[in-house]
Write a protein that holds these residues in place. Structure first.
Motif, short mmCIF file in Angstrom:
data_model
loop_
_atom_site.label_atom_id
_atom_site.label_comp_id
_atom_site.label_asym_id
_atom_site.label_seq_id
_atom_site.Cartn_x
_atom_site.Cartn_y
_atom_site.Cartn_z
N GLU A 242 0.88 -1.25 -0.06
CA GLU A 242 0.06 -0.03 0.03
C GLU A 242 1.07 1.27 0.05
O GLU A 242 1.95 1.22 0.58
CB GLU A 242 -0.90 0.04 1.21
CG GLU A 242 -0.29 0.16 2.51
CD GLU A 242 -1.25 -0.16 3.58
OE1 GLU A 242 -2.28 -1.00 3.48
OE2 GLU A 242 -1.12 0.49 4.62
N SER A 261 -3.34 0.61 -3.56
CA SER A 261 -2.82 -0.51 -2.55
C SER A 261 -3.13 -1.86 -3.64
O SER A 261 -3.72 -1.88 -4.63
CB SER A 261 -3.92 -0.65 -1.54
OG SER A 261 -5.33 -0.85 -2.06
N SER A 273 -6.69 2.21 -4.16
CA SER A 273 -8.03 2.19 -3.46
C SER A 273 -8.49 3.67 -3.38
O SER A 273 -7.86 4.70 -3.50
CB SER A 273 -7.77 2.05 -2.03
OG SER A 273 -7.25 0.79 -1.45
#
Ligand SMILES: Cc1cc2nc3c(=O)[nH]c(=O)nc-3n(C[C@H](O)[C@H](O)[C@H](O)COP(=O)(O)OP(=O)(O)OC[C@H]3O[C@@H](n4cnc5c(N)ncnc54)[C@H](O)[C@@H]3O)c2cc1C
Length: 375
Positions: A242, A261, A273
């Protein structure tokens, strides 16, 4: 109450509602769960699938309890043998180091360890050159819906009735909640638990047209939408990865946008994300996610997309879940934001105990009643 009325009615068939149904039914309660679509239709079936330490002191107890409950879950659910590790990556080494040092001081168990560029490339060959990174000792990838389906199977095995395709709203009688209203009428229940994810606030603050709500203006939970793009990389990463800064976006007031991510399990990678206040059209968002991801994992740029999906995080105003009693006959189990798969079972256990009248062990900072209706 009629002979077949449930002791407990649950609204919402996500990870939290299904785990609650299992625990309550196993402890002898008659349980009926209402899910307006299908079980795991929301974020509980569409998430990135990572059981991960929540990096918040107020949540570590619930996380540890969840981990123990996952160990014994059964019903087809399998935990990976060991954590894959989360690599937090950035194009800016100076910006990353304070985050690493802070996590190392607060959570020594995560062994937040900076990786030298040469070590980094050996540890994770799929990464682009020139990135800074640290590793956290956490991260168990599981199929997104697996935990919810396993808890649902366990609930049914214990005698709970899980009804799909039926929306329910709490019935208010004076100052208390007495049951559930559906399209076909009202059904009494000894207690009602609202575990409806991002839709929880609306169900509680405004459940019935024409009836004065118990808690008008109670809206501590809102939706923060995410999109996941699924791909099969020729060389899948070994770690969950991430982008540094993602923790800040995971709070309701942390800002909006998208950061990279990537969670991989069985050769399938979930790329995220996004953090959006309105429901997005996932196919419109996917190219930006792929473009950003390719800065960190270049192979993402040329990889065929298998599927895209959107779902909403139930974000609370302070980033922590709301658990336990809220009014006479009414309980809440919601607001897990980005951590619901990691924390859901532990939270459900706490709320099940409260519903059953056992000594309450819900930490004050997670109590549903900490939020009052807005004036
Ligand atoms: C993109 C993304 C990735 C994520 N990745 C992770 C991750 O890797 N790890 C992690 O721990 N967490 C992750 N999360 C967070 C996690 O998915 C959620 O916190 C969790 O699924 C919330 O579970 P829930 O049961 O509270 O709510 P939900 O899953 O939203 O379930 C609520 C259910 O209630 C139903 N419902 C609503 N209103 C009614 C009604 N009136 N009557 C009946 N039913 C109703 C809905 O249909 C829904 O099925 C992610 C979230 C997103 C958005």
């Amino acid at each position: 109450m009629s002979a077949n009325a449930p002791d407990v009615a649950i609204v919402g068939g996500g990870i939290v509602g299904c785990a609650l149904a299992a625990f309550l039914a196993e402890d002898g309660a008659r349980v009926r769960l209402y899910e307006r679509e299908q079980l795991a239709a929301g974020a509980s079936g569409r998430n990135s699938g990572l059981l991960q330490h929540p990096m918040d002191e107020a949540l570590t107890g619930v996380y540890a309890a969840s981990a123990a409950l996952y160990e014994e879950l059964g019903h087809g659910f399998e935990l990976p043998a060991e954590a894959v590790g989360v690599l937090v990556v950035s194009e800016d080494a100076a910006a990353l180091e304070p985050t690493r040092a802070d996590l190392a001081a607060r959570f020594p168990e995560l062994r937040a360890e900076a990786l030298h560029p040469a070590t980094l490339h050996a540890a994770e060959p799929v990464l682009a050159e020139g990135l800074a990174a640290f590793r956290l000792d956490t991260g168990l990838p599981v199929p997104p819906a697996a935990a919810t389906q396993a808890f649902a199977a366990r609930a049914r095995a214990a005698g709970a009735e899980l009804i799909e395709g039926v929306a329910g709203t709490p019935v208010i009688d004076g100052a208390r909640v007495t049951g559930i209203r559906t399209a076909t009428g009202t059904e009494p229940a000894g207690a009602v638990v609202v575990a409806a994810g991002p839709w929880t606030s609306a169900l509680i603050s405004n459940p019935q047209p024409g009836v004065r709500p118990l808690l008008e203006g109670w809206r501590p939970i809102s939706a923060l939408w995410g999109v996941n793009v699924e791909l099969r990389l020729a060389q899948p990463p070994r770690h969950a990865i991430e982008e540094g800064g993602i923790q800040d976006l995971q709070h309701a007031d942390g800002g909006l946008g998208n950061l990279f991510s990537l969670v991989t399990r069985d050769g399938v990678s979930a790329l995220g994300s996004t953090f959006l206040p309105e429901q997005p059209e996932p196919t419109e968002v996917a190219p930006a996610l792929v473009e950003r991801g390719a800065r960190f994992v270049p192979e993402l740029g040329g990889t065929h997309v298998v599927s895209v999906r959107a779902c909403a995080r139930p974000m609370s105003a302070d980033g922590r879940p709301l658990l336990g009693p809220l009014a006479d006959g009414l309980f809440v189990a919601a607001g897990h934001g980005p951590w619901g798969i990691s924390l859901g079972p532990g939270s459900a256990r706490l709320v099940a105990d409260a519903v059953l009248g056992r000594p309450a062990e819900i930490p004050r900072e997670l109590a549903a009643a900490r939020f009052q209706p807005a004036a």
